[in-house]
Structure formats: C-alpha cells, structure tokens
Scaffold this motif. Structure first.
Motif: not given
Length: 340
Positions: A30-50
């Motif tokens: 849910s956090l990754h879905e609301v993350y906008e592309p220009d926000w810091h750490g978008k890819d990091d949030v997905l990696t952390i979830g995995k």
C-alpha cells in the motif's frame, strides 16, 4: 497431554507468523502504490518490502523445520505406547484370571492331576506374556518421561534463538524504511499537514533535563561501589546538550508516511545500552533500572523527550522472558553506555 498442547500452540504460533507476514506485505504494498515517481526512495520502498517478506518467510520455515517437525516425531511415539499399555492391562486380567483358577482348584482339593497341570500351564503362559510387556514398559516409560525435560529445553531454546535472530535482522530493514521516510521529509519539508482531531504525539512534557548520575560513584567493577544509586529526576532546567554519541531518534514529521507503531507491526530495537547507575522511575511511563541491566533501545515518539536526553527501551531480560508483553518505558541516556 502437555506435549499435545505444545504442538497445538506451536501451530497457532506458526499461523500467526504467516498472518503477520501477509499483513507486512499488504502494508508495504500500500505504501509503494501511493508513492509518486519523483519521491525519494520509491525503488527502495519496494526492495525493503521484499526483504521484509523474505525474513518472515525464512523465520517461519526455520521454525517449522526445527520445532514443529520434531514435535510431530516426538508425539508419534505415544499412539504405539498407548496401544502397548492397553494390551498390558488386558494381559494382566488374563494373568489374574489364570492365577485365580489355579487357586480355586487347589482350594477344592482337586485330585485330577491332568486338569491341575493344564491350569498351571495356562498360568505360566499368561504370566510370561504379561511379564514381557510389563518389563519392557517399566524400562521405557521412565526414560520417556525423563526425556521430556531435554525436549522442552531444546524446543524453546530453538524458538527463542530464531526469534531473537529474526528481530535483529528485521530491525535493520525497519531502520532502512525509517531513513527513507526521513529523507522524504527533507525532500518535501514544505508539505506538512495535520489530521484534524487526531491524537497528538507530544503529550505532557517531560522534565526538561534528565537526572544526573552521581559524580563520586566508583566504577562498576570496583568493590567499593555503592550498592544503591537510585535517583529521581530533578526539577526542570535547561535541556542537556546532545553529546556526539547521542543517537538521533527524531521521528519524521510527515505523518502520512510515519511507521506504524512498533507494537502493531513488530518489535524492533535500534541499539543496546548498559545501565551504569540505578534509576528509579518517577512516572508510570518510565523504566525502572538497576546498574548492569542491558536495555534494547526503541524509537522514542516524543521529540521533547529525545531533546531532553531520554531514550525509550525494554530491558533485555524482560524481552527474553515476556516477549511483546515486556514493559516499555523511558530512561535517561546519561545513565547508560552504548554496547557495540
């Protein structure tokens, strides 16, 4: 039987772990879905979830392999044992019946040697069958009963060891997400908002400074050290400046992306400290400490408490004994030293 209950509760524990794993997946998705592309750490949030999901899965699998399978194997002994005990009871009845028959013939003065010989042969046969079952169970049952102690010890040592390792590893992942949120707050420092009517994190202010440890106290390993150094926090004064080693535990002000409370998701600690002086709690939200206690430090919610030099933690001994039921509370940082 206690072992059957242990097996049942262990299965419930495994189910709870899978439930927490799915809840963690849903939260990070849910956090990754609301993350906008220009926000810091978008890819990091997905990696952390995995990474978080992988830790939960590994924790569950290792518990199954090291505890649940052993429990199943241990319990498999009992159906056969119960069958043999029941058979022993039946053979005891046969043995008693044959013995009673011989005694009856003897009491009646029976002269028929053939009938007496047959009764005595049946008695010897019944006794032999019973003794074989009885002797085997007499040797086996005490051994099985005594081994329960070692079995419980190995089971719970394994569970606590794996759980402690899991919390250490997942705390690092939590810290990564915390740092991403902190940097996101810095990126969008001009876009703060507050939910109207939501409870505030500030609460009543704590004393402006922490109590000072005694200056004339002997080192912890000195035989002349006083046995009691309990102090209560002194009256309010100016905030104590942060030392170079003080941990920066300030929460991000971006409320919409703050971490969910550690009690709800999982309990994690940032570092460990050792208490150098006794500390007597003056308020219900403070942690009573004795010199030598090891404390697991958690994020402190109140910025005012952090700035005044207070940390939040759980005594390691309470955590190992009570788990999530252990008391969490505030304590003065300058009464402790950091453990590597």
């Amino acid at each position: 039987m206690m072992c059957s209950r242990l097996q049942r509760e262990m299965k419930s524990y495994m189910s709870a772990i899978k439930g927490m794993q799915q809840a963690s997946i849903n939260l990070t998705q849910s956090l990754h879905e609301v993350y906008e592309p220009d926000w810091h750490g978008k890819d990091d949030v997905l990696t952390i979830g995995k990474d978080c999901d992988a830790l939960w899965e590994d924790f569950h699998n290792k518990l199954v392999d090291s505890t649940l399978l052993n429990l199943d194997a241990y319990l498999q002994q009992f159906p056969d044992l119960k069958t043999r005990v029941a058979k022993r009871s039946r053979k005891l009845i046969d043995y008693d019946s044959a013995r009673h028959h011989v005694e009856t013939l003897q009491a009646s003065g029976m002269k028929n040697d053939r009938k007496m010989m047959k009764a005595e042969d049946e008695l010897k046969k019944a006794q032999r069958v019973f003794d074989e079952l009885n002797v085997g169970l007499q040797d086996e049952l005490p051994t099985l009963w005594d081994c329960r102690v070692g079995f419980y010890i190995s089971t719970f040592k394994c569970v606590t060891s794996l759980e402690a390792k899991f919390h250490r590893e997942i705390s690092l992942v939590c810290r990564q997400l915390y740092e991403v949120m902190t940097q996101l707050a810095e990126q969008h420092s001009d876009k703060m908002f507050t939910i109207q009517g939501a409870p505030s994190d500030s609460g009543p202010l704590r004393l402006a400074r922490t109590p000072s440890p005694p200056e004339d106290e002997s080192p912890p390993d000195s035989p002349d050290a006083s046995s009691n150094h309990m102090l209560r926090p002194v009256s309010p004064g100016p905030p104590r400046p942060k030392s170079p080693t003080q941990v920066d535990l300030t929460w991000s002000q971006v409320n919409m992306f703050r971490l969910v409370s550690v009690e709800v998701i999982f309990l994690f600690f940032i570092l460990q400290v050792e208490t150098m002086h006794d500390f007597e709690a003056a308020n219900s939200d403070e942690l009573e400490l004795k010199r030598g206690d090891v404390v697991l430090v958690l994020p402190t919610a109140s910025v005012e408490d952090q700035d005044a030099g207070w940390l939040t933690g759980i005594k390691e001994s309470d955590w190992l004994t009570l788990g999530v039921g252990a008391q969490k509370g505030l304590f003065p940082e300058n009464f402790t030293q950091r453990l590597d």
